[in-house]
Scaffold this active site. Sequence first.
Site, PDB file in Angstrom:
ATOM      1  N   SER A  61       0.802  -1.241   0.000  1.00 15.14           N
ATOM      2  CA  SER A  61       0.000   0.000   0.000  1.00 15.14           C
ATOM      3  C   SER A  61       0.825   1.278   0.000  1.00 15.14           C
ATOM      4  CB  SER A  61      -0.946   0.013   1.191  1.00 15.14           C
ATOM      5  OG  SER A  61      -2.164  -0.553   0.812  1.00 15.14           O
ATOM      6  N   LYS A  64       0.389   3.250  -2.972  1.00 19.31           N
ATOM      7  CA  LYS A  64      -0.779   4.127  -3.170  1.00 19.31           C
ATOM      8  C   LYS A  64      -0.339   5.588  -3.233  1.00 19.31           C
ATOM      9  CE  LYS A  64      -4.377   1.052  -1.353  1.00 19.31           C
ATOM     10  NZ  LYS A  64      -3.853  -0.255  -1.065  1.00 19.31           N
ATOM     11  N   TYR A 189      -2.609  -1.865 -10.878  1.00 24.39           N
ATOM     12  CA  TYR A 189      -2.653  -1.781  -9.418  1.00 24.39           C
ATOM     13  C   TYR A 189      -1.798  -2.881  -8.768  1.00 24.39           C
ATOM     14  CZ  TYR A 189      -4.499  -2.250  -4.684  1.00 24.39           C
ATOM     15  OH  TYR A 189      -4.595  -2.374  -3.317  1.00 24.39           O
ATOM     16  N   TYR A 241      -4.157   2.881   7.705  1.00 29.22           N
ATOM     17  CA  TYR A 241      -5.361   2.048   7.773  1.00 29.22           C
ATOM     18  C   TYR A 241      -6.321   2.618   8.813  1.00 29.22           C
ATOM     19  CZ  TYR A 241      -2.194  -1.102   5.277  1.00 29.22           C
ATOM     20  OH  TYR A 241      -1.310  -1.639   4.386  1.00 29.22           O
ATOM     21  N   VAL A 259       1.192  -3.773   3.651  1.00 22.59           N
ATOM     22  CA  VAL A 259       1.182  -5.094   4.278  1.00 22.59           C
ATOM     23  C   VAL A 259       2.451  -5.897   3.960  1.00 22.59           C
ATOM     24  CG1 VAL A 259      -1.342  -5.244   4.466  1.00 22.59           C
ATOM     25  CG2 VAL A 259      -0.201  -6.173   2.432  1.00 22.59           C
TER      26      VAL A 259
HETATM   27  N1  GLU Z   1      -1.759  -5.404  -2.509  1.00 26.83           N
HETATM   28  C1  GLU Z   1      -2.506  -5.292  -1.294  1.00 26.83           C
HETATM   29  C2  GLU Z   1      -3.970  -5.438  -1.560  1.00 26.83           C
HETATM   30  O1  GLU Z   1      -4.436  -4.919  -2.515  1.00 26.83           O
HETATM   31  C3  GLU Z   1      -2.176  -3.981  -0.657  1.00 26.83           C
HETATM   32  C4  GLU Z   1      -2.740  -3.896   0.702  1.00 26.83           C
HETATM   33  C5  GLU Z   1      -1.936  -3.075   1.651  1.00 26.83           C
HETATM   34  O2  GLU Z   1      -0.715  -3.044   1.678  1.00 26.83           O
HETATM   35  O3  GLU Z   1      -2.641  -2.449   2.437  1.00 26.83           O
HETATM   36  O4  GLU Z   1      -4.683  -6.054  -0.846  1.00 26.83           O
END
Ligand code: GLU
Length: 305
Positions: A61, A64, A189, A241, A259
Amino acid sequence: MQRIIQEAYRYASYSLGEGAPADYIPELAKADTGRLAVSITDLAGRTHSVGDSQIRFTMQSISKVVLLAAALHFSGFDGVFARVGVEPTGDPFNSIVRLETGSSNRPSNPMINAGAIAVTTCIPGDGPAQRFERVLEYARSLLDNPELDFDREVYRSESETGDRNRALAYMMRADHAITGSVPEHLEVYFKACSLLVNCEEISFLGAVLANNGVSPRSGRMLIEPFHVKVIRSLMCTCGMYDASGEFALRVGIPAKSGVGGGIMGAVPNRMGIGTYCPALDSKGNSLCGLRAMEYLSQALNLSLF
Ligand code: GLU
């Protein structure tokens, strides 16, 4: 600086053995939870590290932030925020509930999965390969690594098991929040989530954001200052989060976790911070990483609040 990082590392290491790696992406479950690293990049571009700072892990994430910076670069503020909101949810990162119950068909913010998938639709190109290539090129400058690449195994693992993300994307398309090919958006993504970085590189990304978008090494403007403000605000309110409120209280800096076990922090006008340990708490944040961030915030008086 080196001494403070050493102390942060020692403090964080008391939590080694707690938590567990993400296992909903099978490839991530293989991570060695004994690995720990803390890095700081200052605004002169110097990086100081302690621990396993050369170990490579997937951004997950934290990407992002890269996706959002790239989308703002290519589509501008209005283009991006026509498709995604700016409000924190308090829900888990992969939650679907607000797509159904929210007041708008837009996902709540770019730091949750639905929002990041909507953000990828703002990256133009002739097919997913070219769109990802643009993200990759941009990521290479933001992380100051011209060789940066993605992990094929993690990408495959994530594509095979990413039905929840597919569900989010199809739901958004059904509600006209996004258009175009869902498999193509998800290819961009998932590849972005699989970008392979080390702790020093994420501290450099933090330093670019701390330095108002200017690379502290080359002096080049990589992200427009207004976009940096937007990104840092969203990191502050939504980056950790559904523990973003507690993190604001305990640490008080714009940050984004993944994660894969990384946390990237940007302390405006001071420094970028990277931490890495793949054992996560129940919300998906690296436990030792949180401890290291808490220590650094206290020791260096970093909280914005
Ligand atoms: N690739 C993970 C997903 O889409 C990223 C989640 C994360 O790191 O929060 O679930």
